[in-house]
Design a protein around this motif. Structure first.
Motif, PDB file in Angstrom:
ATOM      1  N   ASP A   1       0.965  -1.007   0.050  1.00 39.93           N
ATOM      2  CA  ASP A   1       0.092   0.028  -0.008  1.00 39.93           C
ATOM      3  C   ASP A   1       0.805   1.208   0.038  1.00 39.93           C
ATOM      4  N   TRP A   2       0.250   2.130  -0.514  1.00 41.52           N
ATOM      5  CA  TRP A   2       0.890   3.615  -0.201  1.00 41.52           C
ATOM      6  C   TRP A   2       0.779   4.332   1.003  1.00 41.52           C
TER       7      TRP A   2
ATOM      8  N   GLU B   1      -0.092   5.833   4.413  1.00 37.70           N
ATOM      9  CA  GLU B   1      -1.460   6.274   5.127  1.00 37.70           C
ATOM     10  C   GLU B   1      -1.552   7.852   4.558  1.00 37.70           C
ATOM     11  N   GLY B   2      -2.731   8.136   4.313  1.00 34.87           N
ATOM     12  CA  GLY B   2      -3.061   9.672   4.125  1.00 34.87           C
ATOM     13  C   GLY B   2      -2.555  10.137   2.558  1.00 34.87           C
ATOM     14  N   SER B   3      -1.762   9.371   1.691  1.00 36.44           N
ATOM     15  CA  SER B   3      -1.378   9.629   0.622  1.00 36.44           C
ATOM     16  C   SER B   3      -2.622   9.829  -0.367  1.00 36.44           C
ATOM     17  N   PRO B   4      -2.753  10.713  -1.326  1.00 38.44           N
ATOM     18  CA  PRO B   4      -3.618  10.657  -2.327  1.00 38.44           C
ATOM     19  C   PRO B   4      -3.691   9.204  -3.030  1.00 38.44           C
ATOM     20  N   GLU B   5      -2.694   8.832  -3.423  1.00 40.00           N
ATOM     21  CA  GLU B   5      -2.688   7.740  -4.088  1.00 40.00           C
ATOM     22  C   GLU B   5      -3.880   6.629  -3.537  1.00 40.00           C
TER      23      GLU B   5
ATOM     24  N   ALA C   1       5.692   8.144  -0.415  1.00 36.93           N
ATOM     25  CA  ALA C   1       4.923   8.016  -1.629  1.00 36.93           C
ATOM     26  C   ALA C   1       5.660   8.278  -2.797  1.00 36.93           C
ATOM     27  N   SER C   2       6.253   7.313  -3.500  1.00 38.70           N
ATOM     28  CA  SER C   2       7.041   7.653  -4.734  1.00 38.70           C
ATOM     29  C   SER C   2       7.013   6.081  -5.473  1.00 38.70           C
ATOM     30  N   ALA C   3       7.225   6.271  -6.695  1.00 39.23           N
ATOM     31  CA  ALA C   3       7.037   5.067  -7.663  1.00 39.23           C
ATOM     32  C   ALA C   3       8.430   4.317  -7.339  1.00 39.23           C
ATOM     33  N   GLU C   4       9.511   5.063  -6.972  1.00 38.27           N
ATOM     34  CA  GLU C   4      10.848   4.182  -6.622  1.00 38.27           C
ATOM     35  C   GLU C   4      10.634   3.659  -5.543  1.00 38.27           C
ATOM     36  N   ALA C   5       9.741   4.134  -4.187  1.00 39.00           N
ATOM     37  CA  ALA C   5       9.635   3.234  -3.030  1.00 39.00           C
ATOM     38  C   ALA C   5       8.753   1.801  -3.485  1.00 39.00           C
TER      39      ALA C   5
ATOM     40  N   VAL D   1      -0.275   1.342  -9.020  1.00 38.49           N
ATOM     41  CA  VAL D   1       0.483   2.565  -9.261  1.00 38.49           C
ATOM     42  C   VAL D   1      -0.562   3.277 -10.463  1.00 38.49           C
ATOM     43  N   GLU D   2      -0.300   4.625 -10.543  1.00 35.03           N
ATOM     44  CA  GLU D   2      -0.986   5.314 -11.645  1.00 35.03           C
ATOM     45  C   GLU D   2      -0.164   4.886 -12.892  1.00 35.03           C
TER      46      GLU D   2
END
Length: 152
Positions: free
Chosen positions: A67-68, A70-74, A112-116, A131-132
């Motif tokens: 999961d992204w 907590e609280g992330s817009p994604e 919150a990153s694609a790299e993570a 992911v988006e």
């Protein structure tokens, strides 16, 4: 006589739908993995996985979800658009599953990153992430395109 608010061809409704949080955004997400052996999955199986009703995929076995934060817009957009659930609803459901011993919540990345996401997937060979579409990292394989309801 047309006014700026006249709905000509549904343009105003489309504009409002695109601006309203969680509406029309589900198609922007895909489920990915780095494991070439993992099969594509159906939208219904993906929903069961993220609701905690399923922990494995036929002919592959147990999978791990991430999961992204907590609280992330994604995270908020994904659950609202894909499962039609708010984060409190998801957290409540997962707490009940964990308490009953029937499931554990997905791991959560710290930033919150694609790299993570890519780092987590590289450390978890049975991992699945959302992911988006424009964030799909190089080397990742799409197992479900939510907009189309199919993997690639």
């Amino acid at each position: 006589m047309k006014t700026p608010w006249t709905i000509g061809g549904g343009g105003l409704l489309l504009a409002l739908a695109l601006l309203w949080p969680g509406v029309g955004l589900c198609g922007d997400y895909v489920l990915i993995t780095l494991n070439d052996a993992m099969p594509v999955i159906s939208e219904s199986k993906a929903k069961m996985l993220y609701l905690g009703k399923l922990r494995s995929i036929d002919a592959f076995g147990k999978v791990d979800l991430v999961d992204w934060p907590e609280g992330s817009p994604e995270k908020q957009t994904f659950y609202k658009s894909f499962l039609n659930k708010s984060i409190p609803q998801i957290n409540s459901r997962r707490a009940r599953l964990a308490f009953s011993g029937k499931g554990q919540p997905p791991d959560a990345i710290r930033e919150a990153s694609a790299e993570a996401i890519l780092q987590w997937l590289s450390e978890n060979p049975r991992g699945i992430a959302y992911v988006e579409r424009q964030q799909v990292p190089q080397g990742a394989r799409i197992i479900l395109d939510i907009e189309q309801g199919v993997g690639r």
